[in-house]
Design an enzyme around this catalytic site. Structure first.
Site, PDB file in Angstrom:
ATOM      1  N   ASP A   2     -62.877  70.167  14.106  1.00  0.00           N
ATOM      2  CA  ASP A   2     -62.874  70.590  12.700  1.00  0.00           C
ATOM      3  C   ASP A   2     -61.569  71.312  12.377  1.00  0.00           C
ATOM      4  O   ASP A   2     -61.234  72.300  13.020  1.00  0.00           O
ATOM      5  CB  ASP A   2     -64.082  71.504  12.459  1.00  0.00           C
ATOM      6  CG  ASP A   2     -64.082  72.087  11.058  1.00  0.00           C
ATOM      7  OD1 ASP A   2     -63.458  71.476  10.169  1.00  0.00           O
ATOM      8  OD2 ASP A   2     -64.718  73.144  10.860  1.00  0.00           O
ATOM      9  N   ASN A  32     -60.654  72.392   9.084  1.00  0.00           N
ATOM     10  CA  ASN A  32     -60.624  73.253   7.891  1.00  0.00           C
ATOM     11  C   ASN A  32     -61.776  74.252   7.825  1.00  0.00           C
ATOM     12  O   ASN A  32     -62.070  74.812   6.772  1.00  0.00           O
ATOM     13  CB  ASN A  32     -60.592  72.397   6.622  1.00  0.00           C
ATOM     14  CG  ASN A  32     -61.836  71.519   6.510  1.00  0.00           C
ATOM     15  OD1 ASN A  32     -62.620  71.444   7.449  1.00  0.00           O
ATOM     16  ND2 ASN A  32     -62.017  70.880   5.385  1.00  0.00           N
ATOM     17  N   ASP A  69     -65.051  74.045   7.935  1.00  0.00           N
ATOM     18  CA  ASP A  69     -66.343  73.840   7.252  1.00  0.00           C
ATOM     19  C   ASP A  69     -67.434  73.439   8.247  1.00  0.00           C
ATOM     20  O   ASP A  69     -68.548  73.098   7.856  1.00  0.00           O
ATOM     21  CB  ASP A  69     -66.217  72.800   6.127  1.00  0.00           C
ATOM     22  CG  ASP A  69     -65.886  71.413   6.651  1.00  0.00           C
ATOM     23  OD1 ASP A  69     -65.646  71.266   7.877  1.00  0.00           O
ATOM     24  OD2 ASP A  69     -65.850  70.466   5.848  1.00  0.00           O
ATOM     25  N   ASP A  85     -63.192  66.369  11.472  1.00  0.00           N
ATOM     26  CA  ASP A  85     -62.525  65.610  10.414  1.00  0.00           C
ATOM     27  C   ASP A  85     -61.253  64.941  10.941  1.00  0.00           C
ATOM     28  O   ASP A  85     -60.860  65.140  12.102  1.00  0.00           O
ATOM     29  CB  ASP A  85     -62.211  66.536   9.232  1.00  0.00           C
ATOM     30  CG  ASP A  85     -61.557  67.833   9.682  1.00  0.00           C
ATOM     31  OD1 ASP A  85     -60.607  67.753  10.476  1.00  0.00           O
ATOM     32  OD2 ASP A  85     -62.013  68.923   9.260  1.00  0.00           O
ATOM     33  N   ASP A 100     -65.162  50.770  13.002  1.00  0.00           N
ATOM     34  CA  ASP A 100     -66.527  50.283  13.137  1.00  0.00           C
ATOM     35  C   ASP A 100     -66.820  49.464  11.888  1.00  0.00           C
ATOM     36  O   ASP A 100     -66.595  49.936  10.776  1.00  0.00           O
ATOM     37  CB  ASP A 100     -67.489  51.481  13.216  1.00  0.00           C
ATOM     38  CG  ASP A 100     -68.607  51.265  14.199  1.00  0.00           C
ATOM     39  OD1 ASP A 100     -69.310  50.242  14.051  1.00  0.00           O
ATOM     40  OD2 ASP A 100     -68.788  52.091  15.103  1.00  0.00           O
ATOM     41  N   ASP A 118     -70.965  46.537  14.387  1.00  0.00           N
ATOM     42  CA  ASP A 118     -72.261  47.173  14.557  1.00  0.00           C
ATOM     43  C   ASP A 118     -73.421  46.173  14.436  1.00  0.00           C
ATOM     44  O   ASP A 118     -73.441  45.365  13.499  1.00  0.00           O
ATOM     45  CB  ASP A 118     -72.402  48.249  13.465  1.00  0.00           C
ATOM     46  CG  ASP A 118     -73.638  49.098  13.640  1.00  0.00           C
ATOM     47  OD1 ASP A 118     -73.730  49.800  14.661  1.00  0.00           O
ATOM     48  OD2 ASP A 118     -74.514  49.074  12.759  1.00  0.00           O
ATOM     49  N   GLU A 157     -71.600  44.596  18.923  1.00  0.00           N
ATOM     50  CA  GLU A 157     -72.717  45.308  19.529  1.00  0.00           C
ATOM     51  C   GLU A 157     -73.934  44.397  19.433  1.00  0.00           C
ATOM     52  O   GLU A 157     -74.252  43.910  18.345  1.00  0.00           O
ATOM     53  CB  GLU A 157     -72.986  46.620  18.777  1.00  0.00           C
ATOM     54  CG  GLU A 157     -74.029  47.469  19.493  1.00  0.00           C
ATOM     55  CD  GLU A 157     -74.798  48.400  18.567  1.00  0.00           C
ATOM     56  OE1 GLU A 157     -75.339  49.393  19.067  1.00  0.00           O
ATOM     57  OE2 GLU A 157     -74.887  48.135  17.351  1.00  0.00           O
ATOM     58  N   HIS A 198     -72.320  57.165  21.340  1.00  0.00           N
ATOM     59  CA  HIS A 198     -73.069  58.048  20.445  1.00  0.00           C
ATOM     60  C   HIS A 198     -74.545  57.694  20.361  1.00  0.00           C
ATOM     61  O   HIS A 198     -75.290  58.346  19.637  1.00  0.00           O
ATOM     62  CB  HIS A 198     -72.440  57.982  19.053  1.00  0.00           C
ATOM     63  CG  HIS A 198     -72.555  56.596  18.476  1.00  0.00           C
ATOM     64  ND1 HIS A 198     -71.898  55.510  19.022  1.00  0.00           N
ATOM     65  CD2 HIS A 198     -73.289  56.108  17.452  1.00  0.00           C
ATOM     66  CE1 HIS A 198     -72.231  54.423  18.345  1.00  0.00           C
ATOM     67  NE2 HIS A 198     -73.072  54.760  17.387  1.00  0.00           N
ATOM     68  N   ASP A 199     -74.978  56.645  21.060  1.00  0.00           N
ATOM     69  CA  ASP A 199     -76.372  56.203  20.969  1.00  0.00           C
ATOM     70  C   ASP A 199     -77.204  56.517  22.212  1.00  0.00           C
ATOM     71  O   ASP A 199     -78.363  56.094  22.295  1.00  0.00           O
ATOM     72  CB  ASP A 199     -76.428  54.685  20.729  1.00  0.00           C
ATOM     73  CG  ASP A 199     -76.043  54.320  19.308  1.00  0.00           C
ATOM     74  OD1 ASP A 199     -76.238  55.159  18.398  1.00  0.00           O
ATOM     75  OD2 ASP A 199     -75.558  53.190  19.104  1.00  0.00           O
TER      76      ASP A 199
END
Ligand code: GLC
Ligand code: CA
Length: 558
Positions: free
Chosen positions: A24, A26, A28, A32, A101, A202, A255, A328-329
């Protein structure tokens, strides 16, 4: 020996970024693109040749970016198109590539096409999606979604149901409509013209649905899957998209959940009919579970070896494999196939085991420092639609309590891989300066973080660098064939790679206990050079040795 066509994408290693949790910039609490930009030195220092971005397009986040509301822009939470172009230029300047992706099985319900489609059945966008009339007050068929109960959602304004194989917010596109395929091609061109080097596509094998949408075999989730996991027009559509790719010097990895090896080989075979350059298989990720990650079984090394062996043999000289053990899965791999008591050692062994096979290796953010699963005690702390759906299922069918569910979840949930990257021992692991990150940070960040790994010469991080470098400098790792030894051993994974007179012998112990390794017949370790080792090896090479916990060794024979 099979003739292997040499190509750049076969020689590369790729780093996967799931932006929201990467860095990150900034304050928040959300990762990003400027955060990614600030870490390009780090990414390059790994030795990788490219970055694959999980979706970074505008999205209402019902599936964290896999529900896209605008295919030709950047998620404002992550930055702007200019931020992206800046990364693209800088990555290219450094001699690396960028892959996007491409999520075209479905859009978000917030996409303009879908909003239009709901206005009336005569709207030009109506036929962009898959609609059905209800039967009484029941949906058009018995299909269940992968993520969220029924696969159909009623829309009053058109008095029809739309199909969503995934979450409600992810309506499936009607790929049978030629206009939709034109849109897909236009999206591809948009990014390729900008300079992007290819795509990860995907659930691309789900894009064609069987005519008439017949009822499916009843299952607890994903009922109907047999009617779209390899639909009637899949090949045709893949060929059509391939035409676009062929206009550029790019690559694509598809995928394919539940895609058979035979189909994978068909899709990836070199030649004029090649549809995909490689396919993300799920087979080797199911060696400690049954059907889904959520039904746990004891880890089976022989299952892992068998599946990997099959894919290695079938693709060699014919197509190409995508190699990965995390994304990520899935939950973190050391928790699954390794041993937390020997986090670094088993992490090194697992890295060696998959990266030295034949294929293009992918490394997922945090994998290179051995990030692990997280213990989350309450359901409300989770973020992912799949978690909530699974809770409902386990609660309804098995009467599982929240506490028991969370315990299971800490072993199997894909959200384990989505905690913020641990950069340092500072507040919030150096991920954000906000009071709180968007998602829980693993409390083990004080010990497991990039800064600490940089300082430790024996860290997993330095080891990953070594493997990536060695692979790059030794064609036998890239192009060699694959032959396994001791197939029945449930402790050792031993294989050999051969290419143009060079041989590599990879020895991996999946055990904390000492295991006796004896060199296969015809191989004399004394003639080989120990090129990779996870423990100091002091004694001169003998043809047998006893392994240390999760030891890995690689010998090179010239
Ligand atoms: C793929 C993605 C996964 C996503 C799903 C639906 O499997 O990797 O994260 O939830 O497709 O788009
Ligand atoms: Ca931010």
């Amino acid at each position: 020996m099979a003739d292997i066509k040499k190509t750049w994408y076969k020689e590369m290693s790729v780093y996967q970024i799931w932006c929201r949790s990467f860095c990150d910039s900034n304050g928040d609490g959300i990762g990003d693109l400027p955060g990614v930009y600030s870490k390009l030195d780090y990414i390059q220092s790994l030795g990788v040749d490219g970055i694959w971005f999980s979706p970074i397009y505008p999205t209402p986040n019902c599936d964290y970016g896999y529900d896209i509301s605008d295919y030709k822009n950047i998620n404002p939470e992550f930055g702007t198109l200019d931020d992206f172009k800046k990364i693209l230029d800088e990555v290219h300047r450094r001699g690396m590539r960028v892959f996007m992706d491409l999520v075209v099985n479905h859009t978000s319900t917030e996409h303009m096409w879908f909003k239009e489609a709901c206005k009336s059945v005569d709207n030009p966008y109506h036929d962009y999606y898959i609609w059905g009339k209800g039967k009484g007050n029941k949906p058009p068929n018995n299909w269940l979604s992968v993520f969220e109960g029924n696969a159909w959602e009623y829309v009053k304004s058109v008095d029809e149901y739309y199909l969503h194989v995934f979450a409600k917010g992810q309506p499936d596109l009607n790929m049978d409509n030629p206009k939709v395929r034109e849109e897909v091609k236009s999206i591809m061109r948009f990014w390729l013209d900008m300079g992007v080097d290819g795509f990860r596509e995907d659930v691309i094998t789900f894009i064609s649905k069987k005519e008439g949408l017949p009822n499916g075999f009843p299952l607890p989730v994903a009922t109907g899957i047999e009617h779209y996991k390899h639909g009637p027009h899949l090949e045709e559509y893949l060929d059509e998209f391939r035409q676009v790719l062929n206009e550029y010097d790019c690559f694509c990895v598809g995928e394919g959940p539940m895609t058979s090896l035979k189909d994978a080989v068909d899709f990836c075979s070199e030649g004029p009919n090649k549809k995909l350059d490689m396919l993300i298989s799920f087979d080797h990720m199911s060696c400690d579970c049954f059907v889904t990650d959520w039904i746990k079984t004891p880890f089976s090394l022989t299952k892992l070896k068998n599946t990997m062996d099959k894919w290695q043999q079938a693709m060699y000289g014919v197509g190409w494999n995508a190699l990965y053990i995390e994304n990520h899965d899935h939950a973190r791999i050391i928790d699954r196939y390794g041993d937390l008591r020997f986090r670094v050692q088993s992490g090194k062994m697992l890295a060696t085991m998959y990266m030295f096979q034949c294929g293009t290796p992918f490394v997922y953010q945090g994998q290179e420092i051995g990030m692990t699963n997280i213990d989350i005690k309450h359901l409300y702390e989770y973020k992912d639609v799949m978690t909530f759906n699974n809770y409902n299922l386990f609660h309804k069918i098995l009467h599982m309590s929240e506490a028991r569910f969370c315990k299971l979840s800490s072993q199997v949930n894909r959200e384990n891989a989505r905690t913020p990257v641990q950069w340092s021992a500072e507040k919030n692991a150096g991920f954000t300066t906000a009071d709180e990150a968007w998602f829980n940070i693993n409390p083990n960040y004080k010990e497991i973080n990039v800064e600490a790994a940089e300082k430790d010469p024996n860290s997993l991080l330095h080891y990953y660098r070594k493997l990536i470098k060695f692979r790059k400098e030794n064609e036998v790792v890239i192009y060699g064939d694959f032959k396994q030894y001791y197939k029945n051993s449930n402790k050792l994974f031993v294989y050999e790679r051969n290419y143009e007179g060079k041989k590599l012998l990879v020895i991996c112990s999946f055990s904390a206990d000492p295991v006796k390794f004896v060199a296969p017949e015809g191989i004399d370790l004394a003639n080989g050079k120990l090129v990779i080792n996870t423990y100091d090896v002091l004694e001169p090479a003998k043809n047998e040795f006893v392994t240390k916990p999760y030891e890995a060794r690689v010998y090179l024979f010239d």
